[in-house]
Design an enzyme around this catalytic site. Sequence first.
Site, mmCIF file in Angstrom:
data_model
loop_
_atom_site.group_PDB
_atom_site.id
_atom_site.type_symbol
_atom_site.label_atom_id
_atom_site.label_comp_id
_atom_site.label_asym_id
_atom_site.label_seq_id
_atom_site.Cartn_x
_atom_site.Cartn_y
_atom_site.Cartn_z
ATOM 1 N N THR A 172 -1.255 4.497 2.856
ATOM 2 C CA THR A 172 -1.170 4.987 1.479
ATOM 3 C C THR A 172 -2.515 5.528 1.004
ATOM 4 O O THR A 172 -3.575 5.039 1.426
ATOM 5 C CB THR A 172 -0.710 3.851 0.543
ATOM 6 O OG1 THR A 172 -0.779 4.309 -0.806
ATOM 7 C CG2 THR A 172 -1.582 2.611 0.665
ATOM 8 N N SER A 207 -3.131 -3.228 -5.919
ATOM 9 C CA SER A 207 -1.997 -4.169 -6.010
ATOM 10 C C SER A 207 -1.935 -4.928 -4.696
ATOM 11 O O SER A 207 -2.586 -4.531 -3.711
ATOM 12 C CB SER A 207 -0.677 -3.408 -6.210
ATOM 13 O OG SER A 207 -0.302 -2.749 -4.997
ATOM 14 N N TYR A 252 0.569 -5.037 -2.734
ATOM 15 C CA TYR A 252 1.134 -4.102 -1.755
ATOM 16 C C TYR A 252 0.028 -3.233 -1.158
ATOM 17 O O TYR A 252 -0.103 -3.108 0.066
ATOM 18 C CB TYR A 252 2.210 -3.211 -2.402
ATOM 19 C CG TYR A 252 2.330 -1.890 -1.689
ATOM 20 C CD1 TYR A 252 2.884 -1.827 -0.415
ATOM 21 C CD2 TYR A 252 1.817 -0.713 -2.246
ATOM 22 C CE1 TYR A 252 2.930 -0.616 0.281
ATOM 23 C CE2 TYR A 252 1.865 0.492 -1.560
ATOM 24 C CZ TYR A 252 2.420 0.531 -0.299
ATOM 25 O OH TYR A 252 2.456 1.717 0.394
ATOM 26 N N HIS A 253 -0.774 -2.592 -2.017
ATOM 27 C CA HIS A 253 -1.831 -1.712 -1.508
ATOM 28 C C HIS A 253 -2.839 -2.506 -0.668
ATOM 29 O O HIS A 253 -3.380 -2.006 0.317
ATOM 30 C CB HIS A 253 -2.540 -0.994 -2.668
ATOM 31 C CG HIS A 253 -1.717 0.094 -3.305
ATOM 32 N ND1 HIS A 253 -1.019 -0.098 -4.479
ATOM 33 C CD2 HIS A 253 -1.458 1.369 -2.937
ATOM 34 C CE1 HIS A 253 -0.385 1.026 -4.801
ATOM 35 N NE2 HIS A 253 -0.620 1.924 -3.883
ATOM 36 N N LYS A 260 -1.953 -2.711 2.909
ATOM 37 C CA LYS A 260 -2.226 -1.477 3.661
ATOM 38 C C LYS A 260 -3.705 -1.394 4.055
ATOM 39 O O LYS A 260 -4.044 -0.806 5.083
ATOM 40 C CB LYS A 260 -1.846 -0.249 2.826
ATOM 41 C CG LYS A 260 -0.356 -0.150 2.534
ATOM 42 C CD LYS A 260 0.430 0.290 3.749
ATOM 43 C CE LYS A 260 1.893 0.472 3.433
ATOM 44 N NZ LYS A 260 2.702 0.953 4.547
#
Length: 403
Positions: free
Chosen positions: A145, A187, A189-190, A193
């Site tokens: 991302t 976040s 989620y990030h 990554k």
Amino acid sequence: MKVFVLGGDGFCGWPTSLHLSDLGHQITIIDNLSRRNIDNELEAGSLTPIRPMGTRLKAWREERGRDIAFYNLDIAKNYHRLLTLIQTEQPDAVVHFAEQRAAPYSMKSAYHKRYTVNNNLNATHNVLCAIVESGLDIHLAHLGTMGVYGYGTAGMKIPEGYLPIEVTTDDGDKVRQEILYPANPGSIYHLTKTQDQLFFAYYAKNDGVRITDLHQGIVWGTNTRETLLNEKLINRFDYDGDYGTVLNRFLMQAAVGYPLTVHGTGGQTRAFIHIQDTVRCIQLALENPPERGERVKILNQMTETHRVRDLAQLVSEITGAKIAFVNNPRKEDAENDLHVRNDLFLDLGLNPTTLSQGLLGEVTNIAKRYAHRADLERIPCTSVWTRDQHAGVPKPRMPEPTS
Ligand code: NAD
Ligand code: USQ
């Protein structure tokens, strides 16, 4: 080429599977259908009527005479099944989409944070481990991302993965190096990554695994040339407060007469790419793998940047939709500039679909066509980023639907 598509039932994975199959590649989809189960958990669903996997695959066979294999397995948990599949099928490439990908979902509660970390990190690490254990020279292409970089720079364009730096040694010599661009996730989620990146750097260095990491911006649009062939092949369209991404949400909100939900001042600038370009980028990445022993190849998979309030304005001009500035449920900079390099894909021949070309068609062909399936109660973003917000102060203010 034999290609495994991990997460091939999802928004990016399904059209990619069809695109690669249409090019003549032999495709195997591996997916545990967790995304469909999360829809059940959230009592939300795709605006478009996505079909069960069996129906999708049958329709593809009827349209194109091509078979796509499907295995329902959890790659974060079922390591030995994944390894056995790799050993028996011996793919040339693995495309890895199989992660929990929504920032708001990852911030909903401790359960959701832990699920996202366990799922995403174990999924990525299992794939790498299985490639090494199989002894095969498989190219892994992963969907990362733009959010690994954060969304600001010190006035320069964000490079493709690596930052050139100069350090001064104790002897006063100047040494030049390239390092991974400093991670700055916004976040959980990030964050997963950014951790994936370290797995990749390690396995490329230690085991010579050939890896491409695609730092993708926000994907907009719905269909691709292949998913348009038959309504049974239609791609998913998320619009709910957890999974819907900003531009597709605005398009859907405009279609149902709901004021466009701009967070804060809408000063956040983000990178975007159309789903048709996503599938083309994956093709280009597979056709141009790194050499064995090369460092991880990182490409920025985005085609344009836009400020959220400008997007709202654009959608409003096309559709007449009202704009509502709502409290931002996220902890993020209120305003940021974003300049990103994407020369690598342009040099490989990517010819981007721009917002100006695709936006109106998307409103009419998808958002308006399926507006009757929308559940307006699912639109507000109820996931908040901090403990104070979780404690109820301040709660996001959401607009009232106008129709
Ligand atoms: P999606 O949720 O629609 O698809 C992900 C798929 O992976 C789902 O079908 C899900 O069931 C599957 N999956 C998740 N965990 C799994 C596991 N442990 N085992 C097997 N299958 C599993 O997401 P998407 O929008 O298609 O995104 C795909 C990838 O691209 C993600 O990694 C995401 O981070 C990345 N990405 C997406 C966007 C975007 O705007 N959608 C932008 C940038 C990057
Ligand atoms: N936003 C609004 N109104 C909305 C929804 C979002 O103003 O109704 C704002 C958000 O506050 C944020 C921006 O729009 O500033 C983008 O939010 P988003 O939900 O569209 O995108 P994001 O959470 O960043 O995540 C999406 C995908 C994720 C991918 C990422 C790429 O879900 O998988 O990694 O885009 S990027 O943004 O480049 O990091």
